[in-house]
Design a protein around this motif. Structure first.
Motif, PDB file in Angstrom:
ATOM      1  N   SER A 223       0.825  -1.212   0.000  1.00 32.99           N
ATOM      2  CA  SER A 223       0.000   0.000   0.000  1.00 32.99           C
ATOM      3  C   SER A 223       0.854   1.254   0.000  1.00 32.99           C
ATOM      4  O   SER A 223       2.002   1.250   0.442  1.00 32.99           O
ATOM      5  N   TRP A 224       0.225   2.334  -0.475  1.00 32.85           N
ATOM      6  CA  TRP A 224       0.799   3.667  -0.376  1.00 32.85           C
ATOM      7  C   TRP A 224      -0.079   4.532   0.529  1.00 32.85           C
ATOM      8  O   TRP A 224      -1.305   4.429   0.483  1.00 32.85           O
ATOM      9  N   PHE A 225       0.558   5.395   1.325  1.00 28.61           N
ATOM     10  CA  PHE A 225      -0.131   6.332   2.199  1.00 28.61           C
ATOM     11  C   PHE A 225       0.343   7.744   1.881  1.00 28.61           C
ATOM     12  O   PHE A 225       1.535   7.983   1.659  1.00 28.61           O
ATOM     13  N   GLN A 226      -0.598   8.672   1.865  1.00 29.30           N
ATOM     14  CA  GLN A 226      -0.242  10.079   1.694  1.00 29.30           C
ATOM     15  C   GLN A 226       0.570  10.536   2.893  1.00 29.30           C
ATOM     16  O   GLN A 226       0.170  10.314   4.036  1.00 29.30           O
ATOM     17  N   SER A 254       8.780   8.319   0.712  1.00 29.71           N
ATOM     18  CA  SER A 254       7.966   8.794  -0.406  1.00 29.71           C
ATOM     19  C   SER A 254       8.895   9.123  -1.577  1.00 29.71           C
ATOM     20  O   SER A 254       9.571  10.148  -1.576  1.00 29.71           O
ATOM     21  N   GLN A 258       5.301  10.056  -4.285  1.00 29.77           N
ATOM     22  CA  GLN A 258       4.244   9.059  -4.434  1.00 29.77           C
ATOM     23  C   GLN A 258       3.628   8.627  -3.113  1.00 29.77           C
ATOM     24  O   GLN A 258       2.636   7.916  -3.090  1.00 29.77           O
ATOM     25  N   GLY A 259       4.208   9.050  -1.999  1.00 28.54           N
ATOM     26  CA  GLY A 259       3.701   8.653  -0.691  1.00 28.54           C
ATOM     27  C   GLY A 259       4.501   7.501  -0.106  1.00 28.54           C
ATOM     28  O   GLY A 259       5.231   6.797  -0.802  1.00 28.54           O
ATOM     29  N   LYS A 261       5.285   3.929   1.098  1.00 29.85           N
ATOM     30  CA  LYS A 261       4.821   2.604   0.670  1.00 29.85           C
ATOM     31  C   LYS A 261       5.247   1.576   1.707  1.00 29.85           C
ATOM     32  O   LYS A 261       6.371   1.632   2.211  1.00 29.85           O
ATOM     33  N   HIS A 304      -4.623   6.339   3.675  1.00 29.78           N
ATOM     34  CA  HIS A 304      -4.364   5.303   2.678  1.00 29.78           C
ATOM     35  C   HIS A 304      -4.746   5.800   1.292  1.00 29.78           C
ATOM     36  O   HIS A 304      -5.842   6.308   1.069  1.00 29.78           O
ATOM     37  N   LYS A 305      -3.804   5.675   0.334  1.00 31.52           N
ATOM     38  CA  LYS A 305      -4.022   6.140  -1.036  1.00 31.52           C
ATOM     39  C   LYS A 305      -4.422   5.010  -1.983  1.00 31.52           C
ATOM     40  O   LYS A 305      -5.376   5.111  -2.748  1.00 31.52           O
ATOM     41  N   GLU A 306      -3.649   3.927  -1.956  1.00 39.79           N
ATOM     42  CA  GLU A 306      -3.800   2.880  -2.969  1.00 39.79           C
ATOM     43  C   GLU A 306      -3.199   1.586  -2.467  1.00 39.79           C
ATOM     44  O   GLU A 306      -2.237   1.588  -1.688  1.00 39.79           O
TER      45      GLU A 306
END
Length: 375
Positions: A223-226, A254, A258-259, A261, A304-306
């Protein structure tokens, strides 16, 4: 006739294709997709490379050579392939993971700085480690841009004369006395030597040779987080590996805005090799595991972004297989890498090239022999 046919043009296959083609070999790469792609274990933008290796000292010489090769590759392209962010190994001070990190650093003369939890939290204000933890920092390690790395290997291999057959289906492998015939959906090819490096599909091809490796495909997520770039950007924050209470997580600063991961290394859902993966979010652990880790490890809250899914393909002992297929001196297999293998793909490509050209490698590959599962 080709000198070498490589079945599976993923991380190891493309690296081997480049080094073999560069050495003057006539190489054909065969893949069921069009690499780099998201159907294997190399997508998701980034991978860590560590050298003071908590998974065992047998990996350290490979990691040292791998990093040298990655840096050389980085100079051959305008794309940035490696960020030297450093990597922080986090764990209980007396855990086997941390002790192995210390041992491997001492044995191989690696630069390693150990910090208390308070020191970590002061040095990188984005962390909030619990007081019983320590961090062992490798300043020369960092982050590889995985898909860019493979695209570079692909481009360079083709520039050196290798060929690539994408979306090709291998229907049978027929060993002859001094070459191998590979039957494809659109014809057949002959090669003096063959490398099988097909990830979760490896047994599909080994079974054509009446062999079967103990490989378990497992669905994994990341996952990626802002994140606040001032605290977590690649110019400031390190990559990290966390091994505490039999839970193992890993993460990245980041990179290119992209944040943050991160993902969980242990656990996951066992799948059959031809079984489609459940989409991200279909299991409650997909988000819960990493969300809990963010709240436990970081000083700032994040959104959480993606999330994405991928496949690990592991052996029972978690170590690689790099060897000849038993009974076939001209067929080689490289598999069982998932979870911590990508960083080694540069050196594994070089090792497979040594197998083809010299018949052996300069590295001690005893821990990675196929035969350990046949006793």
């Amino acid at each position: 006739m080709y000198d070498v046919a490589i079945i599976g043009a993923g991380s190891m296959g493309l690296a081997a294709g480049y080094y073999l083609a560069k050495s003057g070999k006539n190489v054909l790469l065969v893949d069921s997709d069009n690499p780099p792609h998201d159907q294997g274990s190399h997508h998701g933008e980034t991978r860590l490379i560590r050298q003071a290796y908590g998974e065992g000292s047998s990996y350290v010489p490979l990691a040292i050579r791998a990093l040298t090769l990655w840096k050389e590759l980085d100079l051959k392209t305008e794309d940035k392939l490696f960020y030297e962010t450093g990597v922080l190994n986090i764990g209980d001070k007396n855990s086997e993971f941390i002790q192995q990190v210390r041992r491997s650093a001492a044995q191989f003369g690696l630069g390693l700085t150990e910090y208390s939890a308070t020191e970590v939290n002061n040095k990188w204000q984005g962390f909030k480690l619990g007081k019983d933890l320590v961090g062992c920092f490798e300043s020369e390690s960092g982050v590889l841009m995985s898909e860019r790395c493979l695209q570079t290997y692909r481009d360079l291999a083709l520039n050196h004369g290798a060929e690539l057959k994408s979306y090709a289906v291998v229907q049978n492998i027929v060993p002859k006395s001094d070459y191998v015939q590979i039957m494809l959906n659109d014809g057949k090819i002959d090669a003096q030597q063959v490398i099988i490096s097909a990830g979760k599909h490896t047994n599909q091809f080994l079974e054509m040779l009446n062999e079967h490796a103990p490989l378990t495909p497992t669905r994994k997520t990341f996952s990626w987080f802002q994140a606040n770039e001032a605290f977590y950007g690649e110019d400031y924050f390190p990559g990290w590996a966390y091994d505490v209470n039999q839970q193992t997580f890993y993460g990245f600063p980041s990179i290119e805005n992209q944040g943050i991961k991160l993902g969980r290394h242990d656990g996951g859902q066992v799948v059959k090799r031809h079984e489609p993966l459940d989409s991200f979010g279909e299991h409650t652990s997909d988000i819960n595991d990493v969300q809990n880790q963010v709240e436990r490890l970081f000083s700032e809250s994040m959104v959480h972004k993606e999330g994405q899914v991928c496949t690990y393909t592991n052996t029972p002992d978690g170590d690689f297989i790099i060897d000849q297929v038993p009974g076939y001196s001209h067929i080689h297999v490289a598999c069982g890498f998932s979870g911590h293998g990508f960083k080694f793909s540069s050196v594994v490509g070089e090792i497979l090239t040594e197998f083809i050209i010299d018949g052996e490698s300069k590295f001690d590959l005893t821990p990675f022999r196929y035969e350990r599962f046949r006793n």
